[in-house]
Write a protein that holds these residues in place. Structure first.
Motif, short mmCIF file in Angstrom:
data_model
loop_
_atom_site.label_atom_id
_atom_site.label_comp_id
_atom_site.label_asym_id
_atom_site.label_seq_id
_atom_site.Cartn_x
_atom_site.Cartn_y
_atom_site.Cartn_z
N GLU A 2 0.86 -1.19 0.00
CA GLU A 2 0.00 0.00 0.00
C GLU A 2 0.90 1.25 0.00
O GLU A 2 1.96 1.28 0.63
N THR A 3 0.46 2.28 -0.71
CA THR A 3 1.31 3.46 -0.96
C THR A 3 1.84 4.09 0.33
O THR A 3 3.04 4.32 0.46
N TYR A 4 0.94 4.38 1.25
CA TYR A 4 1.36 5.09 2.46
C TYR A 4 2.35 4.25 3.26
O TYR A 4 3.35 4.77 3.79
N ALA A 6 4.41 2.01 2.03
CA ALA A 6 5.70 2.05 1.31
C ALA A 6 6.45 3.35 1.65
O ALA A 6 7.65 3.35 1.93
N ILE A 7 5.71 4.45 1.66
CA ILE A 7 6.34 5.76 1.89
C ILE A 7 6.94 5.85 3.29
O ILE A 7 8.08 6.26 3.46
N VAL A 8 6.15 5.47 4.31
CA VAL A 8 6.63 5.70 5.68
C VAL A 8 7.59 4.62 6.19
O VAL A 8 8.27 4.84 7.20
N LYS A 10 9.95 3.20 4.09
CA LYS A 10 11.15 3.21 3.24
C LYS A 10 12.34 3.83 3.98
O LYS A 10 12.24 4.92 4.53
N ARG A 11 13.43 3.10 4.02
CA ARG A 11 14.66 3.64 4.58
C ARG A 11 15.77 3.53 3.55
O ARG A 11 15.82 2.56 2.80
N LEU A 109 10.59 4.14 -4.27
CA LEU A 109 9.35 3.60 -3.71
C LEU A 109 8.87 2.40 -4.51
O LEU A 109 8.39 1.40 -3.93
N SER A 113 8.53 -1.25 -2.79
CA SER A 113 7.27 -2.01 -2.78
C SER A 113 7.47 -3.41 -3.33
O SER A 113 6.60 -4.27 -3.17
#
Lengths: 175, 175
Positions: A2-4, A6-8, A10-11, A109, A113
């Motif tokens: 899910e997009t959010y 993946a965004i939060v 991601k390191r 991203l 994912s």
């Protein structure tokens, strides 16, 4: 993923496994970069994909903190093409890196994912990078995105926390 | 929304509905920006959220193509803080806009995954923007992300196609 999420989650990571990235996955990752928007739809960004070991090592020699490049599965070099109607001044290059950042984040991203880690790498010597890649004059390496399956520790653990949200966000005015 | 789908369907749009963005949704969008990585973990980016009509109009007057700002639901101004150990030269500011682009793309994708459209807007007059926002000296507006629910036509239709993938991607070298 899910997009959010993946965004939060991601390191940026520097430790890669030697496993190669399948062609179809790499294709989707590059398509993610290509679909990033750009100021005035100028599309100033290009992607040079480097996987050959000798070429990765030659690229790594153009920067000061680049051990991620020789060990990554694929290095995606984000190149800025000069804007046609503008001298290669600070203004054009100021928007260019922003657009490169958009493309780079899309790439990272899309990779994340699919379970692929990444790290942006600065090349400090642009003339060196131009020679290694055979870039025309006026072309600039905005950044290199090192991609690879995570090696070593879980990339989501042990990373530095971000600044508090109260410091990051202001309302209406700075102070 | 699935990450890859959010990435490849996202289009920059200028037509917004007047509906406000709920606070919890705006909070997630800002958190997405905050979680973007940065070179050397320097975290040079801050977000100033502007929703007051007069303040949006004052901001819009600092750029040349800014009709999206007064009509958007929230304008997220991405501010670059000067790097402590570096003179405010081209090098620092070259990395800064890349990191701002990463944060901006996170913000736009998080918004898009919740049905909110967006468009980055350049402010050409940084002194004007500094005065409007009360920014300290040396602080730079990298970009403004105008956010709002789509108004008018479907934002995913009628947009300009991207350059062919053969033009976007090169292998090992430029030529």
């Amino acid at each position: 993923m899910e997009t959010y999420r993946a965004i939060v989650t991601k390191r940026d990571t520097r430790a890669f496994d030697s496993k190669p990235i399948p062609e179809d996955v790499l294709g989707r990752i590059l398509q993610a970069g290509r679909m990033a928007g750009s100021a005035k739809a100028a599309e100033p960004v290009r992607a040079v994909v480097v996987r050959a070991q000798a070429q990765k090592e030659a690229l790594a020699a153009c920067g000061r903190f680049t051990p991620q490049i020789p060990t990554c599965a694929a290095a995606v070099v984000l190149v800025l093409v000069p804007e046609p109607d503008q001298p290669p001044g600070q203004f054009a290059y100021f928007r260019g890196p922003f657009d490169a950042g958009r493309a780079g984040q899309n790439i990272m991203l899309a990779a994340w994912s699919e379970g692929i880690a990444s790290c942006p790498v600065t090349l400090h010597d642009n003339d060196c990078a131009r020679a290694v890649l055979g870039l025309p004059e006026g072309h600039l390496v905005a950044n290199v995105i090192a991609l690879g399956y995570p090696g070593g520790k879980d990339p989501t653990t042990g990373s530095r926390p971000r600044m508090p949200v109260e410091q990051y966000v202001r309302w209406e005015r700075w102070g």
